[in-house]
Design an enzyme around this catalytic site. Sequence first.
Site, short mmCIF file in Angstrom:
data_model
loop_
_atom_site.label_atom_id
_atom_site.label_comp_id
_atom_site.label_asym_id
_atom_site.label_seq_id
_atom_site.Cartn_x
_atom_site.Cartn_y
_atom_site.Cartn_z
N LEU A 185 0.83 -1.21 0.00
CA LEU A 185 0.00 0.00 0.00
C LEU A 185 0.86 1.26 0.00
O LEU A 185 0.58 2.21 -0.73
CB LEU A 185 -0.92 -0.01 1.23
CG LEU A 185 -1.79 1.23 1.40
CD1 LEU A 185 -2.74 1.41 0.23
CD2 LEU A 185 -2.57 1.14 2.72
N ALA A 200 2.87 -1.96 9.07
CA ALA A 200 2.17 -2.99 9.84
C ALA A 200 2.96 -4.27 9.79
O ALA A 200 3.79 -4.47 8.90
CB ALA A 200 0.77 -3.23 9.28
N TYR A 208 -3.40 -11.47 14.74
CA TYR A 208 -3.24 -10.28 13.89
C TYR A 208 -4.48 -9.39 13.99
O TYR A 208 -4.38 -8.17 14.19
CB TYR A 208 -3.00 -10.74 12.45
CG TYR A 208 -3.11 -9.68 11.39
CD1 TYR A 208 -2.09 -8.75 11.18
CD2 TYR A 208 -4.24 -9.61 10.56
CE1 TYR A 208 -2.21 -7.78 10.18
CE2 TYR A 208 -4.36 -8.66 9.56
CZ TYR A 208 -3.34 -7.74 9.38
OH TYR A 208 -3.46 -6.79 8.39
N LYS A 223 -4.62 -5.57 15.37
CA LYS A 223 -5.07 -4.44 14.52
C LYS A 223 -6.26 -3.73 15.18
O LYS A 223 -6.39 -2.52 15.09
CB LYS A 223 -5.43 -4.93 13.11
CG LYS A 223 -4.26 -5.47 12.29
CD LYS A 223 -3.23 -4.41 11.92
CE LYS A 223 -3.78 -3.35 10.99
NZ LYS A 223 -2.70 -2.41 10.57
N TRP A 232 -8.39 -8.24 1.72
CA TRP A 232 -7.94 -8.98 0.54
C TRP A 232 -7.20 -8.06 -0.45
O TRP A 232 -7.59 -7.92 -1.61
CB TRP A 232 -9.12 -9.64 -0.16
CG TRP A 232 -9.84 -10.69 0.63
CD1 TRP A 232 -9.91 -10.81 1.99
CD2 TRP A 232 -10.61 -11.77 0.10
NE1 TRP A 232 -10.67 -11.90 2.33
CE2 TRP A 232 -11.12 -12.50 1.18
CE3 TRP A 232 -10.93 -12.19 -1.19
CZ2 TRP A 232 -11.92 -13.65 1.02
CZ3 TRP A 232 -11.73 -13.30 -1.36
CH2 TRP A 232 -12.21 -14.03 -0.27
#
Length: 280
Positions: free
Chosen positions: A12, A60, A127, A131, A152
């Site tokens: 990202l 992350a 996870y 988060k 996804w």
Amino acid sequence: MKILITGANGQLGTELCHLLDAKGIDYTATGSAQLDITDRQQVAGYFARERPTVVYDCAAYTAVDAAEEEPGRAVNQAVNVRGTQNLATAAESVGATLVYVSTDYVFDGTNPVEYLESDTPNPQNAYGRAKLAGERVVQTTMSAYYIVRTSWVFGAYGKNFVYTMQKLAQTHHELAVVNDQVGRPTWTRTLAKFMVYCLNEKVAYGLYQLSNTGSCSWYEFACEILRDQDVKVNAVESAQFPQKAYRPRHVVMSLAKAEATGFKLMSWRDALHAFQAQIK
Ligand SMILES: NC(=O)c1ccc[n+]([C@@H]2O[C@H](COP(=O)([O-])OP(=O)(O)OC[C@H]3O[C@@H](n4cnc5c(N)ncnc54)[C@H](OP(=O)(O)O)[C@@H]3O)[C@@H](O)[C@H]2O)c1
């Protein structure tokens, strides 16, 4: 705006850098080597010195299975919880706006219809729990923030399901893909555009869910990825693919709140086709 991107080497983060380049917008891109979000003093020092006004947090720990056991368990906590706290505290101290990216794994996948932002999360793996803890940290620390839950994720810059399927198809005539996990694929370009849109259009702060429209199982996603290839894709159940971390079975997050901002979403199929044309 003085923009900082953390995790800028990831899927990202890299997409976001390219998007801002294309728009001619200045920013500072940092990977873990330049700004380790787990290092509280380093983060505090960086913010005191540089005073960014916008932070796109793309950093992350995303190794979902490794996060279930040591040493991944500790890294998951350090990056996704304490790292987020370090960033949020520093960002708030200079009055910056923080954009934090979260995951559909905050939900347990037992809802047969769409999850709303207001639905109660119930993460089923380490996870997802970390988060969600990151979301709580942002909500309790920041005055000005966007939390964008996504799912996804695929894109040009990093490991993802599309690349994995395309690679496997080069060496296999038949593939087995799970058909009992349903979700919403997300092109990094769509997600990056939404993150920038929120800031530029002064969208109301808060929690949003963002992916491409439509939903599918991993099997259906694989069939579409390989639609032009001579590979047989077989549908199987998750039980045939034991993994360390539990995967929720049906997480389709509502996109109504994001769409109500005026942001235009394309379908996951159109996004996939555009992405495949891009990397051809
Ligand atoms: N991938 C998915 O399917 C998916 C689904 C739902 C939500 N998300 C969320 O979407 C966001 C972006 O994910 P992604 O797929 O782009 O992840 P990614 O490709 O794994 O990239 C994550 C980046 O985080 C950086 N990072 C790790 N530890 C760090 C630290 N201590 N300090 C600073 N940076 C650190 C890494 O930087 P270096 O390379 O420099 O070490 C890495 O490039 C994450 O918040 C993730 O939880 C992803």
